[in-house]
Design an enzyme around this catalytic site. Structure first.
Site, short mmCIF file in Angstrom:
data_model
loop_
_atom_site.label_atom_id
_atom_site.label_comp_id
_atom_site.label_asym_id
_atom_site.label_seq_id
_atom_site.Cartn_x
_atom_site.Cartn_y
_atom_site.Cartn_z
N ASP A 67 5.97 8.97 6.78
CA ASP A 67 6.26 8.98 5.48
C ASP A 67 5.33 9.40 4.31
O ASP A 67 4.11 9.39 4.85
CB ASP A 67 7.03 7.54 4.92
CG ASP A 67 6.31 6.52 5.47
OD1 ASP A 67 5.22 6.59 5.77
OD2 ASP A 67 6.83 5.36 5.73
N ASN A 136 11.13 -6.49 4.58
CA ASN A 136 12.57 -6.52 4.30
C ASN A 136 13.42 -5.83 5.44
O ASN A 136 14.51 -5.35 5.26
CB ASN A 136 13.03 -5.61 2.95
CG ASN A 136 12.46 -4.18 3.01
OD1 ASN A 136 11.91 -3.87 3.89
ND2 ASN A 136 12.73 -3.65 1.98
N HIS A 138 12.58 -2.89 6.86
CA HIS A 138 12.71 -1.19 6.80
C HIS A 138 11.68 -0.69 7.91
O HIS A 138 10.78 -1.31 8.41
CB HIS A 138 12.14 -0.70 5.33
CG HIS A 138 10.77 -0.73 5.04
ND1 HIS A 138 10.36 -0.89 3.85
CD2 HIS A 138 9.77 -0.50 5.72
CE1 HIS A 138 8.83 -0.90 3.61
NE2 HIS A 138 8.49 -0.84 4.90
N GLU A 143 14.87 2.34 3.84
CA GLU A 143 15.16 0.77 3.28
C GLU A 143 16.21 0.46 3.77
O GLU A 143 17.42 1.17 3.85
CB GLU A 143 14.93 1.06 1.99
CG GLU A 143 13.49 1.51 1.26
CD GLU A 143 12.59 0.21 1.20
OE1 GLU A 143 12.67 -0.67 1.85
OE2 GLU A 143 11.67 0.71 0.33
O1 LIG Z 1 2.08 -2.93 7.43
P1 LIG Z 1 2.56 -3.36 5.95
O2 LIG Z 1 1.88 -2.97 5.01
O3 LIG Z 1 3.11 -4.69 5.96
O4 LIG Z 1 3.93 -2.56 5.64
C1 LIG Z 1 5.14 -2.20 6.83
C2 LIG Z 1 5.39 -1.03 6.68
O5 LIG Z 1 5.76 -0.27 5.44
C3 LIG Z 1 5.24 0.90 5.19
O6 LIG Z 1 4.23 0.68 4.53
C4 LIG Z 1 6.27 1.79 5.05
O7 LIG Z 1 6.56 3.02 5.76
C5 LIG Z 1 4.84 1.27 6.68
O8 LIG Z 1 3.66 2.39 6.64
C6 LIG Z 1 4.34 0.13 7.25
O9 LIG Z 1 4.46 -0.03 8.51
#
Ligand SMILES: O=P(O)(O)OC[C@H]1O[C@](O)(CO)[C@@H](O)[C@@H]1O
Length: 242
Positions: A67, A136, A138, A143
């Site tokens: 993404d 959440n 995702h 989302e």
């Molecule tokens: O690893 P984090 O910062 O908790 O984020 C969770 C997920 O959300 C995102 O930032 C959104 O894609 C991912 O890259 C990541 O795996």
């Protein structure tokens, strides 16, 4: 789903890097799906160390990131592209021609998504996708919603996700993009193997929803329950609610 709880995040990250190195040794032109965020940082550090010690040749590996923020160019320090350059790409012998990324600065988001899907199809899909988990539920930037999209698309970010990415934009909420481009659920679920990492207490409820909850677009990661070859690697805090 094969769940594995490691003693620590560090141990999970080191094992994950070794797993990627083994996959690349067995299949040098491995097509790898890569996440950003805080979760994979230790994995990328371990991968760079492995490369430095001669334990992983990236020359033929191909990567697709999951993404990118919309309205953010690759050279903006807050972009996922810049994050990947900082933490992995500039430290290993990946060929720039083998790095695929969504361009967040495009005028025509739909055309960019179609281009990215075409690149992925040409590459034969993902062999192995490394995934993080939003608190959440995702997956990439898919989302929680009433419905999910199969293919690469433009999406609106939830407040929770924008907050989670604040640090990329100097902790200034007004700079965090409202929208992003993301691979869709089918593109992720079509990966031949998936390895999801989740660490820390803040992920515990999302982990429970993903593993034990109903398969629902309200928890996009729950769709991994339908994948035939998925591993979920946790630390004890993230496994707390299982
Ligand atoms: O690893 P984090 O910062 O908790 O984020 C969770 C997920 O959300 C995102 O930032 C959104 O894609 C991912 O890259 C990541 O795996």
């Amino acid at each position: 789903m094969r769940i594995r709880v490691f003693d620590s995040e560090r141990e999970a990250a080191a094992t994950c890097a070794q797993r990627i190195a083994r996959a690349a040794a067995a299949h040098p032109s491995l097509v790898l799906g890569l996440p950003t965020g805080r979760t994979p940082l230790n994995v990328y550090r371990e991968l760079v160390e492995l490369f430095t010690r001669g334990g992983l040749d990236w020359a033929q590996v191909r990567t697709f990131n999951l993404d990118e923020f919309l309205g953010v160019s690759a050279d903006d320090a807050g972009s996922f592209r810049a994050y990947m350059e900082r933490h992995l790409f500039q430290h290993v012998n990946l060929s720039p021609a083998h790095i695929q990324f969504l361009d967040g600065a495009v005028e025509d988001a739909e055309a960019e998504c179609a281009r990215y899907e075409a690149r992925l199809a040409e590459a034969g899909g993902l062999d192995l996708v490394l995934l993080g988990l939003g608190s959440n539920g995702h997956l990439a930037f898919n989302e929680p919603a009433d419905g999910l999209r199969a293919r690469c698309h433009r999406t609106r970010l939830s407040r929770q996700t924008r907050e989670a990415n604040l640090m990329l934009f100097g902790d200034d909420p007004s700079r965090v993009p409202m929208e992003a481009l993301t691979l869709g659920m089918a593109s992720i679920l079509q990966a031949r193997q998936a390895l999801l990492l989740a660490f820390g207490e803040a992920k515990a409820e999302a982990v429970r929803g993903m593993v034990e909850g109903p398969v629902s677009p309200r928890c996009p990661a729950s769709f991994l329950q339908l994948h035939p070859d998925v591993e979920v690697w946790l630390d004890p805090a993230a496994a707390r609610a299982l």
